[in-house]
Design a protein around this motif. Sequence first.
Motif, PDB file in Angstrom:
ATOM      1  N   THR A  24       0.849  -1.187   0.000  1.00 11.42           N
ATOM      2  CA  THR A  24       0.000   0.000   0.000  1.00 11.42           C
ATOM      3  C   THR A  24       0.886   1.239   0.000  1.00 11.42           C
ATOM      4  O   THR A  24       1.870   1.317   0.735  1.00 11.42           O
ATOM      5  N   PHE A  25       0.524   2.198  -0.842  1.00 15.66           N
ATOM      6  CA  PHE A  25       1.280   3.435  -0.995  1.00 15.66           C
ATOM      7  C   PHE A  25       0.349   4.626  -0.823  1.00 15.66           C
ATOM      8  O   PHE A  25      -0.829   4.549  -1.153  1.00 15.66           O
ATOM      9  N   THR A  26       0.884   5.734  -0.337  1.00 15.79           N
ATOM     10  CA  THR A  26       0.175   7.004  -0.282  1.00 15.79           C
ATOM     11  C   THR A  26       1.114   8.051  -0.878  1.00 15.79           C
ATOM     12  O   THR A  26       2.145   8.378  -0.291  1.00 15.79           O
ATOM     13  N   LEU A  27       0.741   8.527  -2.071  1.00  9.78           N
ATOM     14  CA  LEU A  27       1.611   9.435  -2.817  1.00  9.78           C
ATOM     15  C   LEU A  27       0.782  10.502  -3.517  1.00  9.78           C
ATOM     16  O   LEU A  27      -0.403  10.298  -3.773  1.00  9.78           O
ATOM     17  N   PRO A  28       1.424  11.631  -3.888  1.00  8.01           N
ATOM     18  CA  PRO A  28       0.739  12.601  -4.745  1.00  8.01           C
ATOM     19  C   PRO A  28       0.370  11.928  -6.075  1.00  8.01           C
ATOM     20  O   PRO A  28       1.002  10.956  -6.490  1.00  8.01           O
ATOM     21  N   ARG A  29      -0.638  12.450  -6.751  1.00  3.11           N
ATOM     22  CA  ARG A  29      -1.213  11.815  -7.938  1.00  3.11           C
ATOM     23  C   ARG A  29      -0.171  11.379  -8.981  1.00  3.11           C
ATOM     24  O   ARG A  29      -0.156  10.237  -9.422  1.00  3.11           O
ATOM     25  N   GLU A  30       0.703  12.283  -9.412  1.00  2.00           N
ATOM     26  CA  GLU A  30       1.669  11.941 -10.464  1.00  2.00           C
ATOM     27  C   GLU A  30       2.664  10.886  -9.997  1.00  2.00           C
ATOM     28  O   GLU A  30       3.026   9.986 -10.756  1.00  2.00           O
ATOM     29  N   GLN A  31       3.116  10.986  -8.754  1.00  2.00           N
ATOM     30  CA  GLN A  31       4.031   9.982  -8.222  1.00  2.00           C
ATOM     31  C   GLN A  31       3.330   8.638  -8.069  1.00  2.00           C
ATOM     32  O   GLN A  31       3.944   7.585  -8.268  1.00  2.00           O
ATOM     33  N   ALA A  32       2.041   8.659  -7.745  1.00  2.00           N
ATOM     34  CA  ALA A  32       1.270   7.418  -7.640  1.00  2.00           C
ATOM     35  C   ALA A  32       1.177   6.738  -9.000  1.00  2.00           C
ATOM     36  O   ALA A  32       1.335   5.519  -9.106  1.00  2.00           O
ATOM     37  N   ARG A  33       0.928   7.515 -10.047  1.00  2.00           N
ATOM     38  CA  ARG A  33       0.870   6.944 -11.401  1.00  2.00           C
ATOM     39  C   ARG A  33       2.203   6.309 -11.782  1.00  2.00           C
ATOM     40  O   ARG A  33       2.260   5.200 -12.323  1.00  2.00           O
ATOM     41  N   THR A  34       3.282   7.031 -11.498  1.00  2.00           N
ATOM     42  CA  THR A  34       4.612   6.524 -11.821  1.00  2.00           C
ATOM     43  C   THR A  34       4.908   5.250 -11.044  1.00  2.00           C
ATOM     44  O   THR A  34       5.421   4.275 -11.601  1.00  2.00           O
ATOM     45  N   ARG A  35       4.580   5.247  -9.772  1.00  2.00           N
ATOM     46  CA  ARG A  35       4.839   4.068  -8.925  1.00  2.00           C
ATOM     47  C   ARG A  35       4.040   2.857  -9.405  1.00  2.00           C
ATOM     48  O   ARG A  35       4.560   1.742  -9.475  1.00  2.00           O
ATOM     49  N   ALA A  36       2.781   3.070  -9.771  1.00  2.00           N
ATOM     50  CA  ALA A  36       1.946   1.968 -10.266  1.00  2.00           C
ATOM     51  C   ALA A  36       2.502   1.427 -11.586  1.00  2.00           C
ATOM     52  O   ALA A  36       2.574   0.210 -11.785  1.00  2.00           O
ATOM     53  N   ARG A  37       2.915   2.322 -12.493  1.00  2.00           N
ATOM     54  CA  ARG A  37       3.495   1.879 -13.770  1.00  2.00           C
ATOM     55  C   ARG A  37       4.776   1.072 -13.532  1.00  2.00           C
ATOM     56  O   ARG A  37       4.987   0.026 -14.147  1.00  2.00           O
ATOM     57  N   ASP A  38       5.639   1.559 -12.643  1.00  2.00           N
ATOM     58  CA  ASP A  38       6.884   0.856 -12.328  1.00  2.00           C
ATOM     59  C   ASP A  38       6.585  -0.537 -11.756  1.00  2.00           C
ATOM     60  O   ASP A  38       7.241  -1.514 -12.106  1.00  2.00           O
ATOM     61  N   PHE A  39       5.616  -0.615 -10.867  1.00  2.00           N
ATOM     62  CA  PHE A  39       5.231  -1.884 -10.260  1.00  2.00           C
ATOM     63  C   PHE A  39       4.755  -2.864 -11.326  1.00  2.00           C
ATOM     64  O   PHE A  39       5.168  -4.024 -11.356  1.00  2.00           O
ATOM     65  N   LEU A  40       3.891  -2.387 -12.232  1.00  2.00           N
ATOM     66  CA  LEU A  40       3.356  -3.254 -13.280  1.00  2.00           C
ATOM     67  C   LEU A  40       4.422  -3.643 -14.304  1.00  2.00           C
ATOM     68  O   LEU A  40       4.362  -4.737 -14.872  1.00  2.00           O
ATOM     69  N   ASN A  41       5.399  -2.784 -14.534  1.00  2.00           N
ATOM     70  CA  ASN A  41       6.515  -3.146 -15.412  1.00  2.00           C
ATOM     71  C   ASN A  41       7.424  -4.175 -14.754  1.00  2.00           C
ATOM     72  O   ASN A  41       7.923  -5.094 -15.409  1.00  2.00           O
ATOM     73  N   ARG A  42       7.635  -4.033 -13.461  1.00  2.00           N
ATOM     74  CA  ARG A  42       8.502  -4.956 -12.731  1.00  2.00           C
ATOM     75  C   ARG A  42       7.849  -6.317 -12.550  1.00  2.00           C
ATOM     76  O   ARG A  42       8.515  -7.348 -12.600  1.00  2.00           O
ATOM     77  N   TYR A  43       6.544  -6.318 -12.297  1.00  2.00           N
ATOM     78  CA  TYR A  43       5.785  -7.550 -12.089  1.00  2.00           C
ATOM     79  C   TYR A  43       4.656  -7.611 -13.123  1.00  2.00           C
ATOM     80  O   TYR A  43       3.519  -7.243 -12.836  1.00  2.00           O
TER      81      TYR A  43
END
Length: 76
Positions: free
Chosen positions: A26-45
């Motif tokens: 679970t993450f709590t981030l500003p909108r743009e950082q949340a998008r980046t984090r989700a994309r990175d997660f989906l690219n990694r896994y």
Amino acid sequence: MALRPRDLASRMAGRRKPGDGYLRETFTLPREQARTRARDFLNRYPKAAYMSAVESWRELPGGDIEFTMRRLASAD
């Protein structure tokens, strides 16, 4: 007794079966950082190997996004 959204989320998380095989973060981030984090997660896994997904998300009053990513522990 008035429940806050966090109380409801905690109660629902308590109902989740712990042995379902998924790892969650679970993450709590500003909108743009949340998008980046989700994309990175989906690219990694990747979904094809790990069945990864955004399990839930919500916008907090301050504008931050709280979201939970899930994936299988390992790929076959």
